[in-house]
Scaffold this active site. Structure first.
Site, PDB file in Angstrom:
ATOM      1  N   ARG A  51       0.864  -1.175   0.000  1.00  0.00           N
ATOM      2  CA  ARG A  51       0.000   0.000   0.000  1.00  0.00           C
ATOM      3  C   ARG A  51       0.905   1.230   0.000  1.00  0.00           C
ATOM      4  O   ARG A  51       2.121   1.104   0.041  1.00  0.00           O
ATOM      5  CB  ARG A  51      -1.025  -0.003   1.148  1.00  0.00           C
ATOM      6  N   GLY A  52       0.264   2.411  -0.051  1.00  0.00           N
ATOM      7  CA  GLY A  52       1.055   3.623  -0.221  1.00  0.00           C
ATOM      8  C   GLY A  52       1.166   3.899  -1.713  1.00  0.00           C
ATOM      9  O   GLY A  52       1.503   2.996  -2.499  1.00  0.00           O
ATOM     10  N   ALA A  53       0.887   5.150  -2.092  1.00  0.00           N
ATOM     11  CA  ALA A  53       0.717   5.455  -3.517  1.00  0.00           C
ATOM     12  C   ALA A  53       1.899   5.036  -4.406  1.00  0.00           C
ATOM     13  O   ALA A  53       1.706   4.326  -5.403  1.00  0.00           O
ATOM     14  CB  ALA A  53       0.409   6.946  -3.667  1.00  0.00           C
ATOM     15  N   ARG A  88      -7.292  -0.430  -6.645  1.00  0.00           N
ATOM     16  CA  ARG A  88      -7.633   0.616  -5.667  1.00  0.00           C
ATOM     17  C   ARG A  88      -7.879   1.915  -6.440  1.00  0.00           C
ATOM     18  O   ARG A  88      -7.195   2.179  -7.423  1.00  0.00           O
ATOM     19  CB  ARG A  88      -6.510   0.812  -4.623  1.00  0.00           C
ATOM     20  N   GLN A 200      -2.001   2.650  10.091  1.00  0.00           N
ATOM     21  CA  GLN A 200      -0.709   2.617   9.381  1.00  0.00           C
ATOM     22  C   GLN A 200       0.371   3.403  10.130  1.00  0.00           C
ATOM     23  O   GLN A 200       1.560   3.107   9.992  1.00  0.00           O
ATOM     24  CB  GLN A 200      -0.864   3.198   7.960  1.00  0.00           C
ATOM     25  N   ASP A 241      -1.774  10.791  -1.946  1.00  0.00           N
ATOM     26  CA  ASP A 241      -2.136   9.776  -2.942  1.00  0.00           C
ATOM     27  C   ASP A 241      -2.474  10.383  -4.288  1.00  0.00           C
ATOM     28  O   ASP A 241      -2.488   9.696  -5.308  1.00  0.00           O
ATOM     29  CB  ASP A 241      -3.320   8.944  -2.448  1.00  0.00           C
ATOM     30  N   ASN A 251      -5.127  12.727   0.747  1.00  0.00           N
ATOM     31  CA  ASN A 251      -4.287  11.822   1.545  1.00  0.00           C
ATOM     32  C   ASN A 251      -5.193  11.075   2.529  1.00  0.00           C
ATOM     33  O   ASN A 251      -6.412  11.286   2.575  1.00  0.00           O
ATOM     34  CB  ASN A 251      -3.186  12.604   2.273  1.00  0.00           C
ATOM     35  N   LYS A 252      -4.586  10.225   3.313  1.00  0.00           N
ATOM     36  CA  LYS A 252      -5.306   9.376   4.264  1.00  0.00           C
ATOM     37  C   LYS A 252      -6.299  10.179   5.099  1.00  0.00           C
ATOM     38  O   LYS A 252      -5.997  11.296   5.516  1.00  0.00           O
ATOM     39  CB  LYS A 252      -4.273   8.679   5.155  1.00  0.00           C
TER      40      LYS A 252
HETATM   41  O1  MRU Z   1      -4.452   3.386   2.337  1.00  0.00           O
HETATM   42  P1  MRU Z   1      -2.952   3.520   2.226  1.00  0.00           P
HETATM   43  O2  MRU Z   1      -2.221   2.931   3.383  1.00  0.00           O
HETATM   44  O3  MRU Z   1      -2.440   3.043   0.900  1.00  0.00           O
HETATM   45  O4  MRU Z   1      -2.735   5.091   2.298  1.00  0.00           O
HETATM   46  C1  MRU Z   1      -1.438   5.604   2.254  1.00  0.00           C
HETATM   47  C2  MRU Z   1      -1.393   7.068   2.405  1.00  0.00           C
HETATM   48  O5  MRU Z   1      -2.388   7.734   2.573  1.00  0.00           O
HETATM   49  C3  MRU Z   1      -0.039   7.708   2.251  1.00  0.00           C
HETATM   50  O6  MRU Z   1       0.050   8.867   3.024  1.00  0.00           O
HETATM   51  C4  MRU Z   1       0.151   8.087   0.772  1.00  0.00           C
HETATM   52  O7  MRU Z   1      -0.047   6.971  -0.039  1.00  0.00           O
HETATM   53  C5  MRU Z   1       1.476   8.653   0.516  1.00  0.00           C
HETATM   54  S1  MRU Z   1       2.698   7.391   0.478  1.00  0.00           S
HETATM   55  C6  MRU Z   1       4.204   8.044   0.180  1.00  0.00           C
END
Ligand code: MRU
Length: 366
Positions: A51-53, A88, A200, A241, A251-252
């Site tokens: 996970r993470g963009a 996703r 996370q 993201d 973002n999250k």
């Molecule tokens: O749902 P996730 O864990 O994939 O969300 C991740 C985030 O929101 C991060 O802050 C974002 O992807 C930036 S990662 C460098």
């Protein structure tokens, strides 16, 4: 970055397969999983094994390469694209990586596609590391400037979710300047938002920072405003993201509330942004970025380790109470102090993004 003294990336190639750290098992278990097919890659993204963009993008690129290994036809390219793109919805890096793979593969004869696909996927992973090193350098200057104003004192950074090396291929985005500052002997301390519902921050960011020796404290999500009011946060750095052309930042979930609190308290609020995360086709982030909604079970239940070492999931919400699980929110550009990119720290505005990344605008217009 290092795990128990050994260097790891979040994903890497092993022959004609890819290996990735299973992030659903951290911080309790460190397990490396092999991705053997395009379907494996899609499933890894969907279930948040990765996970993470930026890491979602790199995994999708390897997913396309895995598909090419089995079938090099035009139809296979399209099928892999369709399988991966729906894994996703919010992180634009997924679409960016798939379009990049398709752009490289389409003009080639099928016989050249396997090697080209693995080579481009490797490059996408490598480019992510280089971008994050640029973000580290540019963000370091911000931390150094604050450190210079309070000699001998600690610089307190607040971050949300995990925009660390686990969310990228290496280094992270929001954490990259923090790791560099720590390595340069600046006293940094990180307030780590736990980041409900999937935690996370508590599970991944705290684990990463701990392994690198960066001082940190995990806080409940609602703590940031209080800390800012009392001068305990020098700056916030979060990841993203998807950034819209106007500088709005997705973002999250919970990032927007932190930005509001930062604005009210005069705390600089920075977003670390690798260029593949910019979506120039979206003119207004608040109304146009799709927000993933995930299973209510992530809200109604929590998973953790018991005192005798078992991993258990428990219900925390009464039976029958409905729960909603919006995974992301959008922070309007006006609340963002600056975007830390590989090409410098930019204002969160259409003009600044367009001036720094003209080639991305041209590509979006195609
Ligand atoms: O749902 P996730 O864990 O994939 O969300 C991740 C985030 O929101 C991060 O802050 C974002 O992807 C930036 S990662 C460098």
């Amino acid at each position: 970055m290092k795990v128990d003294g050994k260097h790891f990336r979040s994903i890497w190639r092993d022959g004609r397969t890819a290996l990735a750290i299973d992030q659903r098992r951290l911080p309790h278990e460190f397990i490396v999983t092999r991705l053997t097919t395009c379907a494996d890659a899609a499933e890894a993204i969907r279930t948040m094994l990765v996970r993470g963009a930026p890491l979602i993008g790199a995994t999708a690129a390897y997913g396309m390469a895995l598909a090419m290994r089995d079938d090099q036809s035009n139809e296979a390219i399209d099928r892999a694209y369709e399988t991966l793109i729906v894994a996703r919805p919010t992180a634009i890096n997924l679409k960016w990586a798939l379009e990049e793979m398709r752009r490289v593969l389409r003009p080639l004869p099928p016989s050249a596609r396997i090697d080209a696909a693995y080579a481009r996927a490797d490059d996408i992973a490598e480019e992510d590391v280089v971008i994050n090193q640029g973000i580290a350098q540019n963000g370091l200057a911000l931390i150094e400037a604050i450190a210079a104003k309070k000699p001998g004192e600690t610089v307190n950074v607040l971050t949300h979710c995990n925009a660390g090396w686990l969310a990228t291929v290496d280094w992270g985005t929001a954490t990259a300047p923090i790791y560099l500052a720590h390595d340069r002997s600046i006293n940094v301390h990180v307030w780590v938002d736990e980041t409900r519902p999937r935690n996370q921050g508590a599970s991944l960011t705290a684990w990463e920072l701990g392994h690198h020796g960066v001082p940190h404290t995990v806080i409940a999500d609602n703590t940031g405003g209080h800390l800012m009011q009392h001068g305990k946060v020098d700056l916030a750095i979060v990841g993203t993201d998807r950034v819209a052309a106007n500088g709005d930042v997705c973002n999250k979930i919970g990032t927007y509330l932190k930005a509001l609190a930062a604005h009210d308290n005069g705390v600089p609020f920075y977003v670390a942004l690798p260029s593949p995360t910019i979506d120039f086709s979206v003119s207004d982030g608040v109304t146009q970025i799709p927000i993933e909604q995930r299973s209510a079970e992530e809200v109604t239940h929590m998973t953790g380790r018991t005192a005798d070492g078992r991993i258990e999931t428990v219900r925390i919400v009464p039976e029958g109470s409905p729960a909603a699980n919006y995974a992301f929110d959008v922070t309007p550009a006006r609340l963002v102090t600056g975007l830390i990119t590989e090409r410098g720290v930019l204002g969160a505005s259409r003009a600044a993004l367009a001036a720094a990344f003209p080639e991305r605008i041209a590509a979006a217009a195609e």
